[in-house]
Motif scaffolding. Structure first.
Motif, PDB file in Angstrom:
ATOM      1  N   LEU A   1       0.799  -1.229   0.000  1.00 35.10           N
ATOM      2  CA  LEU A   1       0.000   0.000   0.000  1.00 35.10           C
ATOM      3  C   LEU A   1       0.828   1.274   0.000  1.00 35.10           C
ATOM      4  CD1 LEU A   1      -2.707  -1.104   2.612  1.00 35.10           C
ATOM      5  CD2 LEU A   1      -2.824  -1.244   0.105  1.00 35.10           C
ATOM      6  N   ARG A   2       1.884   1.306   0.791  1.00 34.71           N
ATOM      7  CA  ARG A   2       2.703   2.513   0.896  1.00 34.71           C
ATOM      8  C   ARG A   2       4.184   2.160   0.964  1.00 34.71           C
ATOM      9  NH1 ARG A   2       0.716   7.377   2.575  1.00 34.71           N
ATOM     10  NH2 ARG A   2       2.809   8.037   2.012  1.00 34.71           N
ATOM     11  N   PRO A   3       4.763   1.654  -0.129  1.00 32.29           N
ATOM     12  CA  PRO A   3       6.180   1.266  -0.091  1.00 32.29           C
ATOM     13  C   PRO A   3       7.115   2.426   0.199  1.00 32.29           C
ATOM     14  CG  PRO A   3       5.340   1.255  -2.330  1.00 32.29           C
ATOM     15  CD  PRO A   3       4.152   1.410  -1.445  1.00 32.29           C
ATOM     16  N   ASP A   4       6.674   3.669  -0.102  1.00 37.95           N
ATOM     17  CA  ASP A   4       7.528   4.824   0.153  1.00 37.95           C
ATOM     18  C   ASP A   4       7.850   4.990   1.631  1.00 37.95           C
ATOM     19  OD1 ASP A   4       5.289   7.284   0.957  1.00 37.95           O
ATOM     20  OD2 ASP A   4       4.583   5.472  -0.024  1.00 37.95           O
ATOM     21  N   LEU A   5       6.971   4.494   2.499  1.00 38.41           N
ATOM     22  CA  LEU A   5       7.217   4.625   3.929  1.00 38.41           C
ATOM     23  C   LEU A   5       8.370   3.738   4.394  1.00 38.41           C
ATOM     24  CD1 LEU A   5       3.594   4.755   5.391  1.00 38.41           C
ATOM     25  CD2 LEU A   5       5.093   6.629   4.708  1.00 38.41           C
ATOM     26  N   LEU A   6       8.674   2.689   3.637  1.00 36.66           N
ATOM     27  CA  LEU A   6       9.762   1.791   4.014  1.00 36.66           C
ATOM     28  C   LEU A   6      11.134   2.327   3.596  1.00 36.66           C
ATOM     29  CD1 LEU A   6       8.128  -1.658   3.240  1.00 36.66           C
ATOM     30  CD2 LEU A   6       8.696  -0.715   5.482  1.00 36.66           C
ATOM     31  N   THR A   7      11.161   3.468   2.925  1.00 39.16           N
ATOM     32  CA  THR A   7      12.449   4.128   2.657  1.00 39.16           C
ATOM     33  C   THR A   7      12.794   5.105   3.771  1.00 39.16           C
ATOM     34  OG1 THR A   7      11.385   5.859   1.335  1.00 39.16           O
ATOM     35  CG2 THR A   7      12.159   3.892   0.177  1.00 39.16           C
TER      36      THR A   7
END
Length: 253
Positions: free
Chosen positions: A245-251
């Motif tokens: 859903l929100r892969p950007d948060l894992l960066t």
């Protein structure tokens, strides 16, 4: 890229604060959870049981350390190869989605183990396979030729840990996917892998060192393994939801 929100709701997880996470923290958490599964411990505990009966202290330390180093090397090679494959493929959404589904599956599997496997035993390794490994370990521990015993222990460590990767519920692949999502110098990628391996092997090193110093064999107990399944299940569900859903948060910003 949208700014990272202070709070967000995820299915099955509830409200989280993504800013509370970081790559080093996640490395330690996933490395520890990967090392807590019962499949990674049974061979070492049996080997220690054989070693503590020896009178040669040096041989005890060398053979036991060789098994641990061999186990760590297998994991490092596997994770480094997978990381390089992901870096080569680049930002392929299909791979991220597949690994996100693996994380969700692993999360549900860990939670199922928490509720159903109250004894904390390894559900993958059949008793017959264990007996074969035990017999081989006993023969190697009693082998008079030290170099032959050393090479045999090392080879067995490789083979056993390749099989026991099944018990990891995909954690190494999940972690390397998150690592590949960061733009880092190559030395930092390998530095994080080494940190992961160090944390992953910490329980084995603790059990081994304690046994060698006290000449008593003890594992970490079934509760240790069982509650790691609960924590691991929740964390893998969280990571799987973020990957989908929100892969950007894992960066992590």
């Amino acid at each position: 890229m949208a700014p990272v929100p202070e709070r967000m709701q995820l299915p099955l997880i509830g409200e989280i604060n993504p800013r509370d996470l970081s790559l080093p923290v996640l490395t330690v958490l996933l490395g520890a959870l990967d090392g807590f599964n019962p499949c990674a411990m049974w061979t070492l505990v049996f080997l220690i049981g054989l070693l503590v009966g020896m009178k040669d202290t040096t041989r005890m330390w060398i053979l036991g350390s060789t098994f641990i180093i061999g186990s760590a090397t297998v994991y490092f090679i596997f994770m480094a190869a997978w990381l390089n494959l992901l870096l080569f493929l680049g930002s392929v959404s299909a791979i991220r989605i597949v690994i996100g589904l693996v994380a969700l599956t692993g999360g549900f599997y860990y939670l199922k183990e928490y509720f159903q496997n109250k004894d904390g035993v390894c559900p993958v390794t059949a008793p017959e396979r264990r007996q074969r490994v035990f017999q081989r370990l006993r023969a190697l521990a009693q082998e008079r030729n030290f170099l032959l015993a050393l090479s045999g222990i090392l080879a067995l460590a490789f083979l056993v840990n390749l099989v026991e990767l099944v018990c990891s519920a995909g954690i190494p692949a999940i972690y390397t996917q998150i690592l590949a999502m960061h733009s880092l110098p190559m030395w930092q990628y390998y530095g994080y892998l080494l940190l992961y391996i160090l944390v992953f092997m910490a329980d084995d090193m603790l059990v081994f060192a304690s046994a060698m110093l006290t000449l008593q064999v003890s594992g970490l107990g079934s509760k240790y393994s069982r509650y790691s399944h609960l924590i691991g299940g929740v964390l893998l569900l969280l990571i799987g939801a973020l990957l989908l859903l929100r892969p950007d948060l894992l960066t992590f910003g």
